[in-house]
Design a protein around this motif. Structure first.
Motif, short mmCIF file in Angstrom:
data_model
loop_
_atom_site.label_atom_id
_atom_site.label_comp_id
_atom_site.label_asym_id
_atom_site.label_seq_id
_atom_site.Cartn_x
_atom_site.Cartn_y
_atom_site.Cartn_z
N ILE A 191 56.90 36.01 24.20
CA ILE A 191 56.34 37.25 24.76
C ILE A 191 55.14 36.87 25.64
O ILE A 191 54.30 36.07 25.23
CB ILE A 191 55.93 38.25 23.65
CG1 ILE A 191 55.51 39.59 24.24
CG2 ILE A 191 54.82 37.72 22.80
CD1 ILE A 191 56.60 40.60 24.21
N GLU A 192 55.10 37.40 26.84
CA GLU A 192 54.00 37.11 27.74
C GLU A 192 52.78 37.96 27.37
O GLU A 192 52.89 39.16 27.16
CB GLU A 192 54.39 37.42 29.19
CG GLU A 192 53.25 37.22 30.16
CD GLU A 192 53.54 37.72 31.55
OE1 GLU A 192 52.72 37.44 32.44
OE2 GLU A 192 54.55 38.42 31.76
N VAL A 193 51.63 37.31 27.30
CA VAL A 193 50.36 37.99 27.11
C VAL A 193 49.59 37.78 28.42
O VAL A 193 49.17 36.68 28.73
CB VAL A 193 49.57 37.43 25.91
CG1 VAL A 193 48.25 38.15 25.75
CG2 VAL A 193 50.42 37.56 24.64
N ASN A 194 49.46 38.84 29.21
CA ASN A 194 48.92 38.75 30.55
C ASN A 194 47.43 39.08 30.55
O ASN A 194 47.03 40.16 30.12
CB ASN A 194 49.67 39.70 31.47
CG ASN A 194 49.35 39.48 32.92
OD1 ASN A 194 48.20 39.40 33.30
ND2 ASN A 194 50.39 39.39 33.72
N THR A 195 46.61 38.14 31.02
CA THR A 195 45.16 38.34 31.07
C THR A 195 44.68 38.81 32.44
O THR A 195 43.48 38.93 32.67
CB THR A 195 44.42 37.04 30.71
OG1 THR A 195 44.71 36.05 31.71
CG2 THR A 195 44.82 36.53 29.34
N GLY A 196 45.59 39.10 33.33
CA GLY A 196 45.23 39.47 34.70
C GLY A 196 44.42 40.74 34.82
O GLY A 196 43.69 40.93 35.78
N LEU A 197 44.52 41.64 33.86
CA LEU A 197 43.80 42.91 33.93
C LEU A 197 42.53 42.92 33.08
O LEU A 197 41.91 43.96 32.93
CB LEU A 197 44.72 44.05 33.48
CG LEU A 197 45.96 44.28 34.33
CD1 LEU A 197 46.84 45.36 33.72
CD2 LEU A 197 45.57 44.65 35.74
N TYR A 198 42.17 41.77 32.53
CA TYR A 198 41.00 41.72 31.64
C TYR A 198 39.73 42.12 32.37
O TYR A 198 39.40 41.61 33.43
CB TYR A 198 40.83 40.33 31.06
CG TYR A 198 39.61 40.23 30.17
CD1 TYR A 198 39.67 40.67 28.87
CD2 TYR A 198 38.42 39.72 30.64
CE1 TYR A 198 38.55 40.61 28.05
CE2 TYR A 198 37.30 39.64 29.84
CZ TYR A 198 37.37 40.09 28.53
OH TYR A 198 36.27 40.03 27.73
N LYS A 199 39.00 43.06 31.78
CA LYS A 199 37.67 43.43 32.23
C LYS A 199 36.84 43.66 30.96
O LYS A 199 37.22 44.46 30.11
CB LYS A 199 37.70 44.71 33.06
CG LYS A 199 38.38 44.55 34.40
CD LYS A 199 38.28 45.83 35.19
CE LYS A 199 38.98 45.87 36.49
NZ LYS A 199 39.67 44.81 37.02
N PRO A 200 35.72 42.96 30.82
CA PRO A 200 34.90 43.14 29.61
C PRO A 200 34.59 44.62 29.34
O PRO A 200 34.36 45.38 30.26
CB PRO A 200 33.62 42.36 29.94
CG PRO A 200 34.05 41.36 30.96
CD PRO A 200 35.13 42.04 31.77
N ASP A 201 34.63 45.01 28.09
CA ASP A 201 34.33 46.36 27.61
C ASP A 201 35.39 47.40 27.96
O ASP A 201 35.25 48.56 27.61
CB ASP A 201 32.97 46.86 28.12
CG ASP A 201 31.82 45.94 27.71
OD1 ASP A 201 31.89 45.40 26.58
OD2 ASP A 201 30.90 45.76 28.50
#
Length: 85
Positions: free
Chosen positions: A13-23
C-alpha cells in the motif's frame, strides 16, 4: 476487498507524503485504513510524489512513525536506492 486484492497480488500500500503540511496533515491513506492493512499483513511503500530532486524522501520520518504506529512491520521506499546513486 481492496486490501485483499493488494495482499493476493503481493503488492504494497502506498503511503504518500506529498501533501504533508505540519499541523494540517492527514495521512493518505488514513490511519484507519493503515490499521486494516497491518491486520492483513500488507507492507507499506513510502512515496513522496517528488517533482524536484530536493523533494526526494521528504517527510519519510513522519510517515515511517505513523505506519509503525498502525502496526505495519514491512516498510519499503526507494530512498535507499537513491542514496546509493
Amino acid at each position: 476487498e481492496t486490501i485483499s486484492v493488494i495482499k493476493d497480488s503481493n503488492s504494497a500500500i502506498e503511503v504518500n507524503t506529498g501533501l504533508y503540511k505540519p499541523d494540517v496533515y492527514e495521512p493518505y491513506p488514513s490511519a484507519r485504513i493503515l490499521n486494516m492493512v497491518a491486520d492483513a499483513g500488507v507492507p507499506g511503500l513510502l512515496s513522496d510524489d517528488a517533482h524536484r530532486a530536493e523533494q526526494l524522501g521528504r517527510h519519510f520520518d513522519t510517515a515511517t512513525d505513523l505506519v509503525r504506529q498502525c502496526g505495519i512491520k514491512n516498510i519499503m521506499s526507494a530512498q535507499g536506492a537513491i542514496k546509493r546513486r
